[in-house]
Design a protein around this motif. Structure first.
Motif, mmCIF file in Angstrom:
data_model
loop_
_atom_site.group_PDB
_atom_site.id
_atom_site.type_symbol
_atom_site.label_atom_id
_atom_site.label_comp_id
_atom_site.label_asym_id
_atom_site.label_seq_id
_atom_site.Cartn_x
_atom_site.Cartn_y
_atom_site.Cartn_z
ATOM 1 N N GLY A 14 0.792 -1.220 0.000
ATOM 2 C CA GLY A 14 0.000 0.000 0.000
ATOM 3 C C GLY A 14 0.826 1.272 0.000
ATOM 4 O O GLY A 14 1.686 1.488 -0.853
ATOM 5 N N MET A 15 0.577 2.136 0.996
ATOM 6 C CA MET A 15 1.228 3.443 1.039
ATOM 7 C C MET A 15 2.738 3.341 1.201
ATOM 8 O O MET A 15 3.469 4.228 0.751
ATOM 9 C CB MET A 15 0.636 4.295 2.164
ATOM 10 N N TRP A 16 3.230 2.266 1.801
ATOM 11 C CA TRP A 16 4.680 2.109 1.939
ATOM 12 C C TRP A 16 5.327 1.847 0.589
ATOM 13 O O TRP A 16 6.464 2.258 0.341
ATOM 14 C CB TRP A 16 5.008 0.979 2.921
ATOM 15 N N ALA A 17 4.586 1.164 -0.290
ATOM 16 C CA ALA A 17 5.100 0.949 -1.646
ATOM 17 C C ALA A 17 5.182 2.275 -2.383
ATOM 18 O O ALA A 17 6.107 2.499 -3.174
ATOM 19 C CB ALA A 17 4.199 -0.026 -2.393
ATOM 20 N N VAL A 18 4.233 3.176 -2.133
ATOM 21 C CA VAL A 18 4.263 4.511 -2.747
ATOM 22 C C VAL A 18 5.480 5.281 -2.248
ATOM 23 O O VAL A 18 6.208 5.898 -3.032
ATOM 24 C CB VAL A 18 2.974 5.294 -2.425
ATOM 25 N N PHE A 19 5.708 5.238 -0.942
ATOM 26 C CA PHE A 19 6.824 5.974 -0.345
ATOM 27 C C PHE A 19 8.169 5.448 -0.846
ATOM 28 O O PHE A 19 8.987 6.208 -1.392
ATOM 29 C CB PHE A 19 6.760 5.877 1.179
ATOM 30 N N PHE A 20 8.413 4.154 -0.673
ATOM 31 C CA PHE A 20 9.711 3.597 -1.053
ATOM 32 C C PHE A 20 9.849 3.441 -2.561
ATOM 33 O O PHE A 20 10.971 3.414 -3.088
ATOM 34 C CB PHE A 20 9.936 2.251 -0.357
ATOM 35 N N GLY A 21 8.704 3.348 -3.263
ATOM 36 C CA GLY A 21 8.765 3.237 -4.714
ATOM 37 C C GLY A 21 9.381 4.450 -5.373
ATOM 38 O O GLY A 21 9.906 4.365 -6.488
ATOM 39 N N ARG A 22 9.331 5.606 -4.726
ATOM 40 C CA ARG A 22 9.939 6.825 -5.255
ATOM 41 C C ARG A 22 11.433 6.650 -5.472
ATOM 42 O O ARG A 22 12.036 7.302 -6.334
ATOM 43 C CB ARG A 22 9.667 7.979 -4.277
ATOM 44 N N PHE A 23 12.068 5.728 -4.740
ATOM 45 C CA PHE A 23 13.517 5.557 -4.810
ATOM 46 C C PHE A 23 13.917 4.419 -5.762
ATOM 47 O O PHE A 23 15.102 4.124 -5.901
ATOM 48 C CB PHE A 23 14.077 5.267 -3.413
ATOM 49 N N VAL A 24 12.936 3.770 -6.403
ATOM 50 C CA VAL A 24 13.209 2.658 -7.309
ATOM 51 C C VAL A 24 12.629 3.001 -8.678
ATOM 52 O O VAL A 24 11.432 3.270 -8.796
ATOM 53 C CB VAL A 24 12.588 1.343 -6.803
ATOM 54 N N ALA A 25 13.483 2.991 -9.717
ATOM 55 C CA ALA A 25 13.081 3.477 -11.033
ATOM 56 C C ALA A 25 11.796 2.820 -11.544
ATOM 57 O O ALA A 25 10.869 3.506 -11.982
ATOM 58 C CB ALA A 25 14.223 3.270 -12.028
ATOM 59 N N LEU A 26 11.718 1.498 -11.494
ATOM 60 C CA LEU A 26 10.550 0.803 -12.034
ATOM 61 C C LEU A 26 9.283 1.170 -11.273
ATOM 62 O O LEU A 26 8.254 1.503 -11.865
ATOM 63 C CB LEU A 26 10.768 -0.717 -11.985
ATOM 64 N N LEU A 27 9.360 1.135 -9.942
ATOM 65 C CA LEU A 27 8.181 1.425 -9.134
ATOM 66 C C LEU A 27 7.814 2.900 -9.174
ATOM 67 O O LEU A 27 6.653 3.262 -8.977
ATOM 68 C CB LEU A 27 8.415 0.973 -7.688
ATOM 69 N N ARG A 28 8.795 3.768 -9.444
ATOM 70 C CA ARG A 28 8.531 5.204 -9.461
ATOM 71 C C ARG A 28 7.510 5.562 -10.541
ATOM 72 O O ARG A 28 6.632 6.400 -10.328
ATOM 73 C CB ARG A 28 9.848 5.963 -9.682
ATOM 74 N N ILE A 29 7.606 4.941 -11.719
ATOM 75 C CA ILE A 29 6.667 5.271 -12.787
ATOM 76 C C ILE A 29 5.320 4.584 -12.597
ATOM 77 O O ILE A 29 4.331 4.965 -13.224
ATOM 78 C CB ILE A 29 7.249 4.923 -14.178
ATOM 79 N N PHE A 30 5.269 3.566 -11.715
ATOM 80 C CA PHE A 30 4.014 2.875 -11.440
ATOM 81 C C PHE A 30 3.235 3.508 -10.294
ATOM 82 O O PHE A 30 2.013 3.328 -10.213
ATOM 83 C CB PHE A 30 4.289 1.407 -11.069
ATOM 84 N N ALA A 31 3.916 4.194 -9.381
ATOM 85 C CA ALA A 31 3.322 4.579 -8.101
ATOM 86 C C ALA A 31 1.981 5.285 -8.241
ATOM 87 O O ALA A 31 0.975 4.863 -7.656
ATOM 88 C CB ALA A 31 4.304 5.452 -7.313
ATOM 89 N N GLY A 32 1.938 6.376 -9.012
ATOM 90 C CA GLY A 32 0.699 7.127 -9.127
ATOM 91 C C GLY A 32 -0.400 6.377 -9.863
ATOM 92 O O GLY A 32 -1.476 6.128 -9.300
ATOM 93 N N PRO A 33 -0.172 6.011 -11.137
ATOM 94 C CA PRO A 33 -1.229 5.328 -11.892
ATOM 95 C C PRO A 33 -1.718 4.038 -11.239
ATOM 96 O O PRO A 33 -2.932 3.795 -11.164
ATOM 97 C CB PRO A 33 -0.549 5.036 -13.239
ATOM 98 N N LEU A 34 -0.801 3.217 -10.744
ATOM 99 C CA LEU A 34 -1.208 1.928 -10.190
ATOM 100 C C LEU A 34 -1.955 2.097 -8.869
ATOM 101 O O LEU A 34 -2.889 1.342 -8.580
ATOM 102 C CB LEU A 34 0.014 1.033 -9.991
ATOM 103 N N SER A 35 -1.572 3.084 -8.070
ATOM 104 C CA SER A 35 -2.303 3.346 -6.830
ATOM 105 C C SER A 35 -3.748 3.729 -7.143
ATOM 106 O O SER A 35 -4.683 3.356 -6.423
ATOM 107 C CB SER A 35 -1.629 4.468 -6.034
ATOM 108 N N GLY A 36 -3.933 4.495 -8.223
ATOM 109 C CA GLY A 36 -5.285 4.847 -8.630
ATOM 110 C C GLY A 36 -6.057 3.651 -9.141
ATOM 111 O O GLY A 36 -7.241 3.467 -8.815
ATOM 112 N N VAL A 37 -5.410 2.819 -9.944
ATOM 113 C CA VAL A 37 -6.063 1.618 -10.473
ATOM 114 C C VAL A 37 -6.496 0.696 -9.347
ATOM 115 O O VAL A 37 -7.603 0.128 -9.361
ATOM 116 C CB VAL A 37 -5.117 0.875 -11.441
ATOM 117 N N LEU A 38 -5.630 0.544 -8.335
ATOM 118 C CA LEU A 38 -5.920 -0.358 -7.215
ATOM 119 C C LEU A 38 -6.808 0.285 -6.151
ATOM 120 O O LEU A 38 -7.092 -0.340 -5.127
ATOM 121 C CB LEU A 38 -4.607 -0.834 -6.579
ATOM 122 N N ARG A 39 -7.223 1.537 -6.401
ATOM 123 C CA ARG A 39 -8.133 2.241 -5.503
ATOM 124 C C ARG A 39 -7.560 2.427 -4.093
ATOM 125 O O ARG A 39 -8.276 2.347 -3.092
ATOM 126 C CB ARG A 39 -9.480 1.516 -5.411
#
Length: 220
Positions: free
Chosen positions: A111-136
């Motif tokens: 969840g939100m921890w993936a958003v926070f730490f994803g900012r520091f990982v290239a692959l997860l960084r581009i997923f963080a916003g759109p995927l969080s919205g998709v997963l509600r």
């Protein structure tokens, strides 16, 4: 025109706008080199003959990250899985079935921890916003993680590079730009190694969870 003359001709405002724009687009899901752009701008701020401020570079990076993630969240929330299908077709290298399945598992679990730490990982960084919205993921949980992650990433990266660049400029004097270039290459190398580690994690996940990858492929 020498390199120094060329750099001196760049308006600081243009540097800040480019940083904010590139990072914002990357955070919305467009695979652009946001981290490289931030590092390059931080290196410019370390060259004291230029009028580029590390504070405003960091502010621009943080603002771009927060706004881009928020826009990406809104797009993902509105379009849902259709967005992921479109991204797979438009950017198959970055949004393949394996990558999407892996990111969905990470974000669904953390969840939100993936958003926070994803900012520091290239692959997860581009997923963080759109995927969080998709997963509600609730926006009141998404926004703090997005904001804190973006601010820490932008300010930490900018001032880390700025301090290293200042040391290089002081000690290397006439070879300052060679030193700054070496720091940039080192940063790119570290980013590449981290990217390869994430790629191995994606492959490992796909190998042990083929049903998750198949589910993504079945979406179109």
């Amino acid at each position: 025109m020498t390199v120094d003359q060329l750099l001196l001709s760049i308006p600081p405002l243009a540097v800040y706008l480019v940083v904010a724009l590139v990072i914002s687009l990357e955070s919305m899901g467009v695979p652009l080199p946001g981290e490289v752009t931030l590092v390059a701008a931080a290196l410019l701020s370390a060259h004291h003959e230029l009028d580029v401020s590390p504070l405003w570079v960091a502010v621009a990076g943080a603002a771009g990250a927060i706004m881009g993630d928020s826009i990406g969240y809104g797009i993902g929330h509105h379009f849902g899985q259709r967005l992921l299908v479109w991204l797979r077709r438009r950017f198959p290298r970055h949004f393949g079935a394996k990558e999407i399945a892996y990111a969905e598992a990470v974000f669904a679990r953390h969840g939100m921890w993936a958003v926070f730490f994803g900012r520091f990982v290239a692959l997860l960084r581009i997923f963080a916003g759109p995927l969080s919205g998709v997963l509600r993921l609730p926006y009141h949980r998404f926004l703090p993680a997005n904001a804190f992650g973006g601010i820490l990433w932008a300010f930490g990266t900018t001032y880390g590079v700025y301090l290293l660049g200042t040391v290089a400029e002081h000690w290397l004097k006439t070879f300052a730009w060679a030193g700054l270039a070496a720091f940039l290459v080192g940063g790119l190398l570290a980013s590449t190694l981290l990217g390869r580690r994430v790629r191995r994690a994606v492959d490992h996940f796909a190998e042990h969870h083929p049903e998750a990858v198949a589910a993504v492929e079945a979406q179109g």
